[in-house]
Write an enzyme that holds these catalytic residues in place. Structure first.
Site, PDB file in Angstrom:
ATOM      1  N   TYR A 156       1.022  -1.153  -0.004  1.00  0.00           N
ATOM      2  CA  TYR A 156      -0.105  -0.117   0.025  1.00  0.00           C
ATOM      3  C   TYR A 156       0.680   1.254  -0.032  1.00  0.00           C
ATOM      4  O   TYR A 156       1.895   1.448   0.630  1.00  0.00           O
ATOM      5  CB  TYR A 156      -0.940   0.122   1.201  1.00  0.00           C
ATOM      6  CG  TYR A 156      -1.758   1.184   1.235  1.00  0.00           C
ATOM      7  CD1 TYR A 156      -2.909   1.363   0.395  1.00  0.00           C
ATOM      8  CD2 TYR A 156      -1.494   2.381   1.911  1.00  0.00           C
ATOM      9  CE1 TYR A 156      -3.623   2.557   0.285  1.00  0.00           C
ATOM     10  CE2 TYR A 156      -2.289   3.444   1.742  1.00  0.00           C
ATOM     11  CZ  TYR A 156      -3.362   3.451   0.872  1.00  0.00           C
ATOM     12  OH  TYR A 156      -4.155   4.522   0.951  1.00  0.00           O
ATOM     13  N   GLN A 172     -10.452   0.942   1.809  1.00  0.00           N
ATOM     14  CA  GLN A 172     -11.259   0.092   1.007  1.00  0.00           C
ATOM     15  C   GLN A 172      -9.985  -0.700   0.238  1.00  0.00           C
ATOM     16  O   GLN A 172     -10.199  -1.858  -0.224  1.00  0.00           O
ATOM     17  CB  GLN A 172     -12.003   0.821   0.027  1.00  0.00           C
ATOM     18  CG  GLN A 172     -11.345   1.882  -0.815  1.00  0.00           C
ATOM     19  CD  GLN A 172     -11.610   3.167   0.052  1.00  0.00           C
ATOM     20  OE1 GLN A 172     -11.547   3.142   1.473  1.00  0.00           O
ATOM     21  NE2 GLN A 172     -11.847   4.260  -0.658  1.00  0.00           N
ATOM     22  N   ASN A 209      -2.960   6.430   6.959  1.00  0.00           N
ATOM     23  CA  ASN A 209      -3.575   7.169   7.790  1.00  0.00           C
ATOM     24  C   ASN A 209      -4.098   6.130   8.962  1.00  0.00           C
ATOM     25  O   ASN A 209      -3.892   5.057   8.829  1.00  0.00           O
ATOM     26  CB  ASN A 209      -4.368   8.163   7.214  1.00  0.00           C
ATOM     27  CG  ASN A 209      -5.533   7.357   6.699  1.00  0.00           C
ATOM     28  OD1 ASN A 209      -5.915   6.137   6.800  1.00  0.00           O
ATOM     29  ND2 ASN A 209      -6.235   8.381   5.653  1.00  0.00           N
ATOM     30  N   SER A 269       4.812   8.998  13.269  1.00  0.00           N
ATOM     31  CA  SER A 269       6.253   8.780  12.953  1.00  0.00           C
ATOM     32  C   SER A 269       6.914   9.710  14.241  1.00  0.00           C
ATOM     33  O   SER A 269       6.562  10.532  14.693  1.00  0.00           O
ATOM     34  CB  SER A 269       6.788   9.597  11.730  1.00  0.00           C
ATOM     35  OG  SER A 269       7.845   8.898  11.332  1.00  0.00           O
ATOM     36  N   GLN A 293      10.963  15.793  10.685  1.00  0.00           N
ATOM     37  CA  GLN A 293      10.284  14.707  11.152  1.00  0.00           C
ATOM     38  C   GLN A 293       8.945  15.371  11.321  1.00  0.00           C
ATOM     39  O   GLN A 293       7.843  14.588  11.261  1.00  0.00           O
ATOM     40  CB  GLN A 293      10.828  14.005  12.329  1.00  0.00           C
ATOM     41  CG  GLN A 293      10.315  12.800  12.616  1.00  0.00           C
ATOM     42  CD  GLN A 293      10.187  11.797  11.592  1.00  0.00           C
ATOM     43  OE1 GLN A 293      11.156  11.768  10.501  1.00  0.00           O
ATOM     44  NE2 GLN A 293       9.152  10.620  11.626  1.00  0.00           N
ATOM     45  N   HIS A 300       6.060  15.550   8.845  1.00  0.00           N
ATOM     46  CA  HIS A 300       5.703  14.438   8.390  1.00  0.00           C
ATOM     47  C   HIS A 300       3.914  14.267   8.585  1.00  0.00           C
ATOM     48  O   HIS A 300       3.155  14.147   7.508  1.00  0.00           O
ATOM     49  CB  HIS A 300       6.089  13.068   8.857  1.00  0.00           C
ATOM     50  CG  HIS A 300       7.266  12.430   8.280  1.00  0.00           C
ATOM     51  ND1 HIS A 300       7.197  11.906   6.910  1.00  0.00           N
ATOM     52  CD2 HIS A 300       8.374  12.289   8.630  1.00  0.00           C
ATOM     53  CE1 HIS A 300       8.321  11.538   6.536  1.00  0.00           C
ATOM     54  NE2 HIS A 300       9.290  11.816   7.588  1.00  0.00           N
ATOM     55  N   GLU A 314      11.257   5.461  16.935  1.00  0.00           N
ATOM     56  CA  GLU A 314      11.519   4.965  15.547  1.00  0.00           C
ATOM     57  C   GLU A 314      12.676   5.276  15.093  1.00  0.00           C
ATOM     58  O   GLU A 314      13.547   4.359  14.335  1.00  0.00           O
ATOM     59  CB  GLU A 314      10.266   5.463  14.957  1.00  0.00           C
ATOM     60  CG  GLU A 314      10.252   5.092  13.295  1.00  0.00           C
ATOM     61  CD  GLU A 314       8.951   5.902  12.550  1.00  0.00           C
ATOM     62  OE1 GLU A 314       8.885   6.688  13.002  1.00  0.00           O
ATOM     63  OE2 GLU A 314       8.830   5.224  11.437  1.00  0.00           O
ATOM     64  N   HIS A 315      12.966   6.398  15.069  1.00  0.00           N
ATOM     65  CA  HIS A 315      14.375   6.900  14.855  1.00  0.00           C
ATOM     66  C   HIS A 315      15.006   7.627  15.829  1.00  0.00           C
ATOM     67  O   HIS A 315      14.523   8.203  16.626  1.00  0.00           O
ATOM     68  CB  HIS A 315      14.241   8.252  13.534  1.00  0.00           C
ATOM     69  CG  HIS A 315      13.222   7.642  12.467  1.00  0.00           C
ATOM     70  ND1 HIS A 315      12.079   8.242  12.195  1.00  0.00           N
ATOM     71  CD2 HIS A 315      13.407   7.264  11.233  1.00  0.00           C
ATOM     72  CE1 HIS A 315      11.531   7.648  11.108  1.00  0.00           C
ATOM     73  NE2 HIS A 315      12.371   6.906  10.517  1.00  0.00           N
ATOM     74  N   ASP A 335      15.427   8.061   5.276  1.00  0.00           N
ATOM     75  CA  ASP A 335      14.084   8.036   4.750  1.00  0.00           C
ATOM     76  C   ASP A 335      14.055   8.007   3.128  1.00  0.00           C
ATOM     77  O   ASP A 335      13.155   7.201   2.620  1.00  0.00           O
ATOM     78  CB  ASP A 335      13.395   9.526   4.940  1.00  0.00           C
ATOM     79  CG  ASP A 335      12.684   9.649   6.052  1.00  0.00           C
ATOM     80  OD1 ASP A 335      12.617   8.786   7.074  1.00  0.00           O
ATOM     81  OD2 ASP A 335      12.301  10.686   6.561  1.00  0.00           O
ATOM     82  N   GLU A 389       3.385 -37.825  28.690  1.00  0.00           N
ATOM     83  CA  GLU A 389       2.315 -37.040  28.408  1.00  0.00           C
ATOM     84  C   GLU A 389       1.036 -37.444  28.013  1.00  0.00           C
ATOM     85  O   GLU A 389       0.034 -37.035  27.655  1.00  0.00           O
ATOM     86  CB  GLU A 389       2.795 -35.879  27.086  1.00  0.00           C
ATOM     87  CG  GLU A 389       3.741 -34.877  27.497  1.00  0.00           C
ATOM     88  CD  GLU A 389       4.217 -33.818  26.375  1.00  0.00           C
ATOM     89  OE1 GLU A 389       3.495 -34.115  25.316  1.00  0.00           O
ATOM     90  OE2 GLU A 389       4.767 -32.876  26.893  1.00  0.00           O
ATOM     91  N   HIS A 446       1.896 -41.484  19.746  1.00  0.00           N
ATOM     92  CA  HIS A 446       3.011 -40.936  19.511  1.00  0.00           C
ATOM     93  C   HIS A 446       4.206 -42.159  19.736  1.00  0.00           C
ATOM     94  O   HIS A 446       5.089 -42.075  19.117  1.00  0.00           O
ATOM     95  CB  HIS A 446       3.285 -39.543  20.258  1.00  0.00           C
ATOM     96  CG  HIS A 446       2.638 -38.225  19.709  1.00  0.00           C
ATOM     97  ND1 HIS A 446       1.555 -38.224  19.888  1.00  0.00           N
ATOM     98  CD2 HIS A 446       3.058 -37.225  19.222  1.00  0.00           C
ATOM     99  CE1 HIS A 446       0.988 -37.241  19.261  1.00  0.00           C
ATOM    100  NE2 HIS A 446       2.115 -36.491  18.895  1.00  0.00           N
TER     101      HIS A 446
HETATM  102 ZN   LIG Z   1      11.120  11.483   7.937  1.00  0.00          ZN
END
Ligand SMILES: [Zn+2]
Length: 425
Positions: free
Chosen positions: A126, A188, A211, A235, A257, A260, A324-325, A358, A412, A417
């Site tokens: 995506y 969708q 999003n 982010s 950043q 974003h 994240e960064h 990035d 067991e 088995h």
């Molecule tokens: Zn960035």
């Protein structure tokens, strides 16, 4: 940016909590979208595109001819840039495929075990569109999929108001060998990849940012038995700075950043108020001329500085936050890097801006947010593969294992088995 001066450790947990984004009725909307796509397939997709995006389209899949026509419209200098980024990302990710999984181990005489990697057959990527078509994401998702050797790779991206797809997205898709592009976005698109329709194939795993609707749809798809890359949140960037840092550089990184999205979070961790003050002043100065000033300003409201006693406290805070960064703007970044235990991607020194990662340095930009860096890795070739374990056992091997397996099976209470071994002796 708010500054917390030597906050007590007891308050860290709260400081490390990410700002909550309200999403009240999302769950119900997503379920409706999935139900409609399951029931009406392509018809539902076209209707949602009209309803949510205000765009009327007739055909979801874009023809090969159209893809290459649009790709050609990419400006030459951008094509060149995308090619270099593609080469760097491929070089770094290809090195990961030299795995250690094929090591064969003889655990007992005649008992051989090993693992082999196989690509996930069908994957859906995506790529968000709209105001900022993220063609860099095509490379970040497409390169590892290409290296893994996934059989079927399809890409979904929302169309512009005239139904077209950004030329650079088409160009990047060509480089990574994707030839099936669908003009569909939002929840969708995720529902279509998860359920499959007449036009779109159902996939085994869905990748890509988006999003809160896209993220919620991915989580819903996961609950329906389709794998996803990771739960993507807003982010984040944390900069760890000491007196060797360049405050203008740091301010530029924080803003890069912050632009974003309004829900991004940027954090400066340092050991002197002077650094916090001059970075704060630089941020205010640089912000004035930013085209995405309004977005960055909103993100800065969720952001803050922390001044801590010393380097080790600063690092402890960074590991607790699990960004994240993480930029290490410190005198000896290599030494500090060894002590990082939780982060998605780490940038060493004054000349390693997050913006490099990035786009084009080679590492992947799809990374764990919201503290997931404590347990998750960023996207890699592994994300598009799985390992299968194998064993080969000779008659003598079976004999060597017999007493052990039979004793365990008996204990067991699994008699069948035990017998499965016994019958071979
Ligand atoms: Zn960035």
């Amino acid at each position: 940016m708010k500054t917390y001066f030597k906050p007590p450790v007891s308050s860290w947990r709260q400081l490390c909590e990410r700002p909550v984004t309200a999403g009240d009725n999302i769950g119900a909307t997503i379920a409706t979208v999935f139900e409609a796509v399951q029931k009406d397939g392509d018809k539902a997709l076209l209707a949602f595109t009209k309803q949510f995006d205000g765009i009327t389209i007739k055909r979801l899949e874009i023809s090969q001819r159209q893809i290459s026509e649009w790709a050609k419209q990419t400006p030459a200098n951008l094509k060149q840039a995308i090619k270099i980024a593609y080469a760097n990302i491929t070089a770094f990710h290809a090195a990961q495929t030299v795995g250690l999984t094929n090591i064969e181990v003889e655990t007992m005489p005649g008992v051989r075990c090993w693992r082999e990697t196989r690509a996930i057959s069908r994957v859906g990527l995506y790529v968000p569109g709209g105001s900022a078509p993220l063609f860099s994401t095509v490379l970040m998702l497409g390169v590892p999929a290409q290296l893994a050797g996934c059989q079927e790779v399809v890409l979904c991206t929302p169309p512009a108001s005239d139904g077209s797809i950004n030329p650079a997205i088409c160009y990047a898709a060509g480089l990574v060998g994707i030839n099936r592009i669908f003009r569909i976005g939002g929840a969708q698109a995720i529902a279509a990849l998860a359920c499959g329709t007449t036009s779109l194939p159902k996939v085994d795993k869905i990748f890509g940012p988006g999003n809160q609707y896209v993220t919620a749809a991915k989580m819903y798809a996961f609950s329906q038995g389709v794998a996803i890359d990771m739960p993507a949140g807003p982010s984040e960037l944390m900069v760890l700075a000491d007196s060797s840092a360049n405050c203008s550089f740091i301010a530029a990184d924080l803003l890069s950043q912050a632009e974003h999205g309004p829900d991004s979070q940027v954090i400066l961790v340092c050991t002197a108020s002077a650094i916090a003050n001059s970075v704060g002043a630089e941020v205010a100065r640089q912000l004035e001329t930013l085209p995405r000033k309004t977005i960055a300003e909103q993100a800065l409201k969720n952001s803050f500085c922390v001044v801590l006693d010393d380097d080790s406290k600063a690092l402890e805070f960074a590991n607790k936050y699990a960004p994240e960064h993480l930029i290490l703007a410190v005198a000896n970044p290599k030494k500090t890097a060894r002590l990082v235990t939780n982060a998605g991607s780490v940038f060493l020194g004054n000349y390693a801006p997050e913006a490099a990662g990035d786009y084009a340095s080679g590492t992947n930009h799809t990374l764990p947010t919201n503290g997931w860096a404590r347990v998750c890795s960023g996207l890699s070739v592994d994300s598009f593969c799985k390992d299968i374990s194998f064993q080969s056992i000779t008659k003598n091997g079976a004999k060597a294992l017999a007493t052990t397996v039979m004793a365990m099976a008996e204990a067991e209470g699994l008699e069948a088995h035990k017998r499965a071994i016994e019958i071979r002796l």
